[in-house]
Design a protein around this motif. Structure first.
Motif, PDB file in Angstrom:
ATOM      1  N   SER A   1     -12.290  16.714  54.883  1.00 49.08           N
ATOM      2  CA  SER A   1     -13.497  16.655  55.709  1.00 49.08           C
ATOM      3  C   SER A   1     -14.649  16.038  54.942  1.00 49.08           C
ATOM      4  CB  SER A   1     -13.882  18.051  56.193  1.00 49.08           C
ATOM      5  OG  SER A   1     -14.571  18.759  55.176  1.00 49.08           O
ATOM      6  N   LEU A   2     -15.637  15.556  55.691  1.00 44.16           N
ATOM      7  CA  LEU A   2     -16.800  14.905  55.102  1.00 44.16           C
ATOM      8  C   LEU A   2     -18.025  15.809  55.089  1.00 44.16           C
ATOM      9  CD1 LEU A   2     -16.364  11.358  56.674  1.00 44.16           C
ATOM     10  CD2 LEU A   2     -15.734  12.115  54.382  1.00 44.16           C
ATOM     11  N   CYS A   3     -17.777  17.147  55.119  1.00 48.13           N
ATOM     12  CA  CYS A   3     -18.916  18.068  54.989  1.00 48.13           C
ATOM     13  C   CYS A   3     -18.542  19.332  54.216  1.00 48.13           C
ATOM     14  CB  CYS A   3     -19.523  18.416  56.339  1.00 48.13           C
ATOM     15  SG  CYS A   3     -18.367  18.736  57.657  1.00 48.13           S
ATOM     16  N   THR A   4     -17.299  19.783  54.294  1.00 50.36           N
ATOM     17  CA  THR A   4     -16.885  20.974  53.544  1.00 50.36           C
ATOM     18  C   THR A   4     -15.738  20.673  52.587  1.00 50.36           C
ATOM     19  OG1 THR A   4     -15.414  21.646  55.353  1.00 50.36           O
ATOM     20  CG2 THR A   4     -17.639  22.577  55.325  1.00 50.36           C
ATOM     21  N   GLY A   5     -15.481  19.400  52.326  1.00 49.52           N
ATOM     22  CA  GLY A   5     -14.445  19.045  51.377  1.00 49.52           C
ATOM     23  C   GLY A   5     -13.042  19.282  51.897  1.00 49.52           C
ATOM     24  N   LEU A   6     -12.202  19.899  51.057  1.00 50.33           N
ATOM     25  CA  LEU A   6     -10.800  20.133  51.404  1.00 50.33           C
ATOM     26  C   LEU A   6     -10.643  21.484  52.073  1.00 50.33           C
ATOM     27  CD1 LEU A   6      -7.897  18.974  51.153  1.00 50.33           C
ATOM     28  CD2 LEU A   6      -7.707  20.257  49.003  1.00 50.33           C
ATOM     29  N   ASN A   7      -9.897  21.504  53.188  1.00 47.84           N
ATOM     30  CA  ASN A   7      -9.637  22.732  53.927  1.00 47.84           C
ATOM     31  C   ASN A   7      -8.133  22.918  54.109  1.00 47.84           C
ATOM     32  OD1 ASN A   7     -12.502  23.640  55.206  1.00 47.84           O
ATOM     33  ND2 ASN A   7     -12.369  21.403  55.073  1.00 47.84           N
ATOM     34  N   TYR A   8      -7.721  24.197  54.299  1.00 47.04           N
ATOM     35  CA  TYR A   8      -6.280  24.495  54.369  1.00 47.04           C
ATOM     36  C   TYR A   8      -6.022  25.549  55.433  1.00 47.04           C
ATOM     37  CZ  TYR A   8      -1.522  24.978  52.468  1.00 47.04           C
ATOM     38  OH  TYR A   8      -0.159  24.966  52.291  1.00 47.04           O
ATOM     39  N   SER A   9      -4.917  25.363  56.153  1.00 50.47           N
ATOM     40  CA  SER A   9      -4.500  26.322  57.172  1.00 50.47           C
ATOM     41  C   SER A   9      -3.044  26.680  56.953  1.00 50.47           C
ATOM     42  CB  SER A   9      -4.672  25.729  58.571  1.00 50.47           C
ATOM     43  OG  SER A   9      -4.085  26.564  59.556  1.00 50.47           O
ATOM     44  N   THR A  10      -2.728  27.967  57.107  1.00 50.94           N
ATOM     45  CA  THR A  10      -1.342  28.419  56.977  1.00 50.94           C
ATOM     46  C   THR A  10      -0.774  28.880  58.314  1.00 50.94           C
ATOM     47  OG1 THR A  10      -2.121  30.647  56.374  1.00 50.94           O
ATOM     48  CG2 THR A  10      -1.626  29.107  54.566  1.00 50.94           C
ATOM     49  N   ASP A  11      -1.547  28.700  59.404  1.00 51.25           N
ATOM     50  CA  ASP A  11      -1.084  29.149  60.717  1.00 51.25           C
ATOM     51  C   ASP A  11      -1.155  28.020  61.741  1.00 51.25           C
ATOM     52  OD1 ASP A  11      -3.795  28.945  61.008  1.00 51.25           O
ATOM     53  OD2 ASP A  11      -4.150  31.087  61.342  1.00 51.25           O
ATOM     54  N   ARG A  12      -0.778  26.820  61.279  1.00 49.92           N
ATOM     55  CA  ARG A  12      -0.678  25.651  62.153  1.00 49.92           C
ATOM     56  C   ARG A  12      -2.009  25.275  62.783  1.00 49.92           C
ATOM     57  NH1 ARG A  12       4.359  24.075  63.199  1.00 49.92           N
ATOM     58  NH2 ARG A  12       3.959  23.310  65.317  1.00 49.92           N
ATOM     59  N   GLY A  13      -3.081  25.439  62.016  1.00 55.28           N
ATOM     60  CA  GLY A  13      -4.373  24.946  62.428  1.00 55.28           C
ATOM     61  C   GLY A  13      -5.233  25.891  63.230  1.00 55.28           C
ATOM     62  N   VAL A  14      -4.808  27.157  63.366  1.00 48.01           N
ATOM     63  CA  VAL A  14      -5.605  28.118  64.123  1.00 48.01           C
ATOM     64  C   VAL A  14      -6.832  28.536  63.320  1.00 48.01           C
ATOM     65  CG1 VAL A  14      -5.654  30.381  65.239  1.00 48.01           C
ATOM     66  CG2 VAL A  14      -3.605  28.926  65.405  1.00 48.01           C
ATOM     67  N   THR A  15      -6.618  28.886  62.055  1.00 47.58           N
ATOM     68  CA  THR A  15      -7.736  29.271  61.185  1.00 47.58           C
ATOM     69  C   THR A  15      -7.716  28.406  59.932  1.00 47.58           C
ATOM     70  OG1 THR A  15      -6.404  30.985  60.082  1.00 47.58           O
ATOM     71  CG2 THR A  15      -7.708  31.643  62.008  1.00 47.58           C
ATOM     72  N   TRP A  16      -8.913  28.203  59.358  1.00 45.64           N
ATOM     73  CA  TRP A  16      -9.058  27.322  58.205  1.00 45.64           C
ATOM     74  C   TRP A  16      -9.922  27.960  57.138  1.00 45.64           C
ATOM     75  CZ3 TRP A  16      -6.558  22.644  57.985  1.00 45.64           C
ATOM     76  CH2 TRP A  16      -5.988  22.191  59.189  1.00 45.64           C
TER      77      TRP A  16
END
Length: 550
Positions: free
Chosen positions: A151-166
């Motif tokens: 992302s271009l505002c919070t850097g690197l993000n990760y989800s372990t539930d197929r994109g529901v939560t990050w």
């Protein structure tokens, strides 16, 4: 905008044929060739392609985003792209991840992340991502339920539930402007940024370390597993590292880079705004044309899933290549022999390369009688030499289109030159160097000239010199000899023999012709003087000058 082709997703099928139907007022795909071999245009959308998402398996799916002209999808056995409802049409769509045929994630620059269900019938904003500017959505190949977001505002993000939560991750990444993320191998992960170059983690993302990447504004990454090489691109620059970022090499600029892709057999492609799609050629250290007939002269995005490569263009074209079969690439796409005096000849070489699997069969067609191509047919990768003799043509400009017919798609090479008045030829060679000058032009020799220790004679690669003078060289394997022809003069030298024949008359040579590294080397003074040239030697610069008067 780039993807490594190393994942084990099954190649896309069914939908990659030519469509002849019209659905919902959308124009049907326009084929670029009669067969599906090589690069084929699947469809031309009404605006530039900005993102492509794919899914293989039992229900293959392709989702295409365009610039302010909607989102389109093709799924299962259908060969038609269907336009989705216009809810996201005016947003800047940047990335698509197809999780299931009826469940997609779509990233935007300015409007956040969206979950699309029911093959586009339902759109919901994902509020757990604390950023509205999504640069890239990347599935983690080690975990089917895990995804990255650059992302271009919070850097690197990760989800372990197929994109529901990050959650925001990436300790050590000294930038909030993250543009791409790529799992290399094992626990190594690379992350690029818009202002601080490339970071690499060797502990599965627990922490990252900044690398000395020479490009600070990096927009795309590509990992060639076959070559264990990471490529980074941004602006008009491309760099590569073979040791996970410890050391980098800057590559020649291919133009304005829009995307990167690594193919299964190791080739790395770059999409550019000015030159379409190019391939990095390591031996020549240059970017070569990939497919002139794709209709994508300005590439906007690329994605490689399994053995299917998809390229989107600024004009809206969507092109695919099935990499499980032969895919032909010819480079360069044009040969310019310049001005050829009537008493001389010129030659140039182009390469034929297979980007896909299987054996590539090829042949040259539409070859004019005044052009000699060697060889004219072949299998696998090959190099074709194109030669024109000035004495066979009248003065003026010439242009021909040489057709390369292959089982991996047909290609074409444009040949241009002009015939001029007779002129003197001046060739300058330097001992120990591959670079030489012919008539003021720099050429590259097959082998560097050297001085024979026993005789003190300068030995040179003969073919390039004789052809530059306007003559020809023929190798006779049975007698291990070469025949040189220039005008009415013929010289025959046998490998290892201390004598040669000039117009049928035997003459002694101080040092015999020899083969080194597959190249025939001959004493330059003997050959040049018997062809009517003058030969000069400069001991200070260690250069040989050969002059043939016009």
């Amino acid at each position: 905008m780039r993807r490594s082709c190393t994942c084990g997703i099954l190649r896309l099928v069914a939908f990659l044929t030519i469509c002849t139907m019209i659905v919902a007022g959308i124009a049907a795909p326009v084929a670029s060739a009669q067969s599906s071999a090589g690069f084929v245009t699947l469809k031309t959308f009404p605006a530039a392609v900005t993102a492509i998402g794919t899914l293989g398996g039992a229900t293959p799916t392709v989702v295409v985003a365009t610039q302010n002209a909607g989102i389109y999808s093709m799924s299962g056995t259908s060969t038609v792209f269907r336009k989705l409802p216009a809810q996201l049409d005016l947003m800047r769509l940047t990335s698509i991840a197809v999780l299931e045929p009826d469940r997609w994630l779509i990233g935007t620059d300015g409007d956040g992340l969206w979950l699309v269900k029911g093959e586009g019938t339902s759109f919901d904003r994902v509020t757990t991502l604390g950023c509205t500017r999504v640069a890239r959505i990347v599935q983690d190949l080690r975990d089917p339920n895990a995804l990255f977001i650059a992302s271009l505002c919070t850097g690197l993000n990760y989800s372990t539930d197929r994109g529901v939560t990050w959650k925001s991750v990436g300790e050590g990444i000294a930038s909030s402007l993250v543009t791409d993320v790529m799992r290399l191998d094992g626990d190594r992960i690379a992350v690029s940024s818009q202002d601080a170059g490339v970071f690499v983690s060797v502990n599965n993302g627990t922490s990252y370390v900044k690398t000395p990447c020479p490009i600070k504004n990096v927009s795309s990454l590509a990992w060639s597993a076959a070559a264990t090489t990471l490529f980074a691109a941004g602006g008009s620059g491309v760099a590569m590292t073979m040791d996970a970022g410890a050391h980098w090499t800057s590559l020649p600029s291919p133009g304005t880079v829009t995307s990167l892709a690594a193919l299964p057999l190791g080739a790395v492609l770059v999409g550019t705004a000015e030159r379409g799609v190019l391939r990095w050629e390591s031996p020549s250290k240059a970017w070569w044309d990939v497919a002139q007939g794709t209709g994508v002269t300005s590439a906007s995005t690329m994605v490689c899933t399994g053995t299917t490569l998809l390229v989107g263009g600024v004009t809206g074209a969507l092109v695919r290549a099935d990499l499980s079969a032969p895919v032909a690439a010819v480079a360069p796409a044009a040969l310019d022999l310049g001005s050829i005096p009537v008493n001389q000849a010129r030659s140039a070489t182009f390469a034929i390369t297979n980007l896909g699997a299987g054996t590539l069969d090829w042949r040259l067609e539409n070859v004019p009688g005044y052009v000699t191509v060697t060889p004219q047919t072949g299998r696998g990768n090959g190099a074709v030499t194109v030669r024109v003799e000035g004495g066979s043509l009248g003065k003026g400009p010439y242009q021909s289109l040489l057709k390369v017919v292959t089982n991996g798609g047909d290609q074409a090479v444009t040949l241009r030159f002009s015939i001029a008045a007779a002129a003197s030829v001046r060739i300058v060679l330097t001992v120990g160097k591959l670079a030489a000058t012919v008539g003021g032009r720099t050429v590259t020799l097959d082998s560097a000239p050297y001085i024979d220790r026993g005789s003190g004679c300068t030995m040179v690669p003969i073919r390039a010199i004789v052809e530059a003078l306007g003559g020809s060289v023929t190798w006779k394997a049975a007698s291990r000899s070469i025949m040189i022809r220039l005008g009415t003069t013929s010289i025959v030298l046998r490998i290892g023999a201390m004598s040669a024949t000039v117009d049928g008359v035997a003459k002694l040579v101080i040092v015999p012709a020899t083969i080194i590294g597959g190249r025939t080397m001959v004493p330059v003074r003997f050959v040049a003087e018997n062809l009517g040239c003058t030969v000069g030697w400069n001991a200070l610069t260690r250069t040989v000058t050969i002059i043939r008067l016009g």
